[in-house]
Design an enzyme around this catalytic site. Structure first.
Site, mmCIF file in Angstrom:
data_model
loop_
_atom_site.group_PDB
_atom_site.id
_atom_site.type_symbol
_atom_site.label_atom_id
_atom_site.label_comp_id
_atom_site.label_asym_id
_atom_site.label_seq_id
_atom_site.Cartn_x
_atom_site.Cartn_y
_atom_site.Cartn_z
ATOM 1 N N ARG A 160 19.680 -2.659 2.207
ATOM 2 C CA ARG A 160 20.119 -1.432 3.313
ATOM 3 C C ARG A 160 20.898 -0.418 2.003
ATOM 4 N NH1 ARG A 160 16.923 -3.914 4.897
ATOM 5 N NH2 ARG A 160 16.665 -5.433 7.359
ATOM 6 N N SER A 239 20.987 -3.939 15.027
ATOM 7 C CA SER A 239 22.312 -4.402 14.148
ATOM 8 C C SER A 239 23.337 -3.701 13.257
ATOM 9 C CB SER A 239 21.137 -4.881 12.536
ATOM 10 O OG SER A 239 19.782 -5.783 13.255
ATOM 11 N N GLU A 344 26.426 -1.786 9.321
ATOM 12 C CA GLU A 344 25.653 -0.797 8.216
ATOM 13 C C GLU A 344 25.657 0.615 9.567
ATOM 14 O OE1 GLU A 344 20.726 -1.361 9.040
ATOM 15 O OE2 GLU A 344 21.964 -3.143 9.263
#
Length: 352
Positions: A160, A239, A344
């Site tokens: 990520r 998420s 995130e």
């Protein structure tokens, strides 16, 4: 190039949250994108780049500057080589590659947002990451004042993360190039255990790419991870927290906390994270075991009723409502397990 002043930004995000921008510019060509960025840089105006808005948390006060919405279009497929304009809708592009019988991104179906955002976050799900198929990223380098082509090896991809995320004010992605696989209509090897189980195959097996895509879409929909205006569980950024990666000593301490809290027979999810002994565990598991179950909350921002990793706007939330819930979850997981969750989505004008 369309221009609006005092422009609402909430409708441009999947959270449907955030105040207005002083100015909103919508660019439909690469040249328009570059021109808008250069104008902002030359005048010293703060710049916010918006693609699909699926990874943004914008403060209630909005953005004092120019918001640039990238609405470029372009899907070019030659053999197994794919080039996408940054503004292409990602999930639509995935569908078109599957229709063409190509493999490599079929398990990334249903992920909201634009193609240009995928290398920034190194988007991944169900055993695939875009870093495995991206060959080059074409971007405007604000520091150099020119358009550059950056090969995969220089993108610094990790979980990520990428050089674009590490230095968010430098590059504006214009195009992304991929090398896919012609496997005779079959998918790439299935890597994710849940996907393999639902498909009834072993990890490493291949299935028709269309079947893999459809299966992932069903799995995502069951978790509220496919956009649906009528379903508040999808008024989210997917998420909200990344899965923590722990050093070996941190992991051993974490295991001790798990034993103390949940008993000696409970084993948390654990996956190798590189060759240096680090371990990745599940943010969703941590949130649930810390007491934040599906549907948690009584206010206008709550945990999804379908997935503990998604924080949602139930229709009347403010960004501050969302952040209050996020901070409560972070504090609760830290107190329970000694692990600090990291958000995130990108935050604009606010922070946890």
């Amino acid at each position: 190039m369309q221009e609006i002043h005092d422009a609402p930004l909430a409708p441009l995000t999947t959270f449907r949250l955030g105040g207005p921008a002083t100015r909103l510019v919508t660019a439909t060509t690469d040249d328009e994108v570059v021109a808008a960025v250069r104008e902002a840089d030359e005048t010293g105006t703060p710049l916010l780049v918006i693609g699909g808005g699926s990874n943004l948390v914008i403060g209630d006060k909005g953005f004092d500057g120019t918001a640039l919405r990238i609405a470029t279009r372009g899907f070019a497929l030659e053999g197994t080589r794919l080039e996408l304009a940054a503004g292409e809708v990602w999930t639509d592009a995935v569908a078109r590659t599957v229709e063409a019988g190509l493999a490599g991104i079929e398990c990334l179906a249903g992920i909201p947002g634009s193609a240009g955002a995928t290398p920034i976050q190194n988007v991944g799900a169900y055993g695939q990451e875009v870093s495995a198929t991206i060959t080059e990223v074409v971007a405007y380098d604000r520091r150099a004042g020119e358009t550059v082509t950056i090969p995969n090896a220089e993108c610094d991809f990790s979980y990520r993360h990428s050089r674009f995320k590490a230095d968010p004010d430098r590059f504006v992605v214009l195009r992304v190039r991929f090398e896919l696989e012609d496997a005779g209509g079959l998918s790439a090897p299935i890597r994710y255990a849940e996907t393999a189980r639902v498909l009834g195959v072993e990890p490493g097996d291949r299935v028709p790419a269309a079947t893999a895509r459809e299966t992932v879409l069903k799995l995502r929909a069951g978790k509220g991870m496919v956009l649906d205006p009528e379903d508040h569980d999808t008024w989210s950024a997917g998420s909200f927290f990344t899965n923590p990666i722990l050093e070996r000593e941190q992991y051993e301490e974490f295991l001790g906390r798990v034993r103390d809290r949940l008993g000696p027979d409970v084993t948390p999810p654990a996956f190798p994270a590189g060759d240096d002994g680090r371990v990745k565990t599940s943010a969703a598991w941590l949130i649930d075991k810390a007491g934040f179950t599906k549907g948690y909350g009584t206010g206008p921002a709550r945990i999804s009723t379908k997935h503990t990793l998604a924080l949602t706007n139930r229709g009347e939330a403010t960004t501050e409502d969302l952040l209050a819930l996020a901070r409560e979850v972070v504090a609760g997981v830290r107190d329970a397990f000694g692990v600090t969750l990291v958000n995130e989505p990108v935050t604009v004008g606010v922070s946890l």
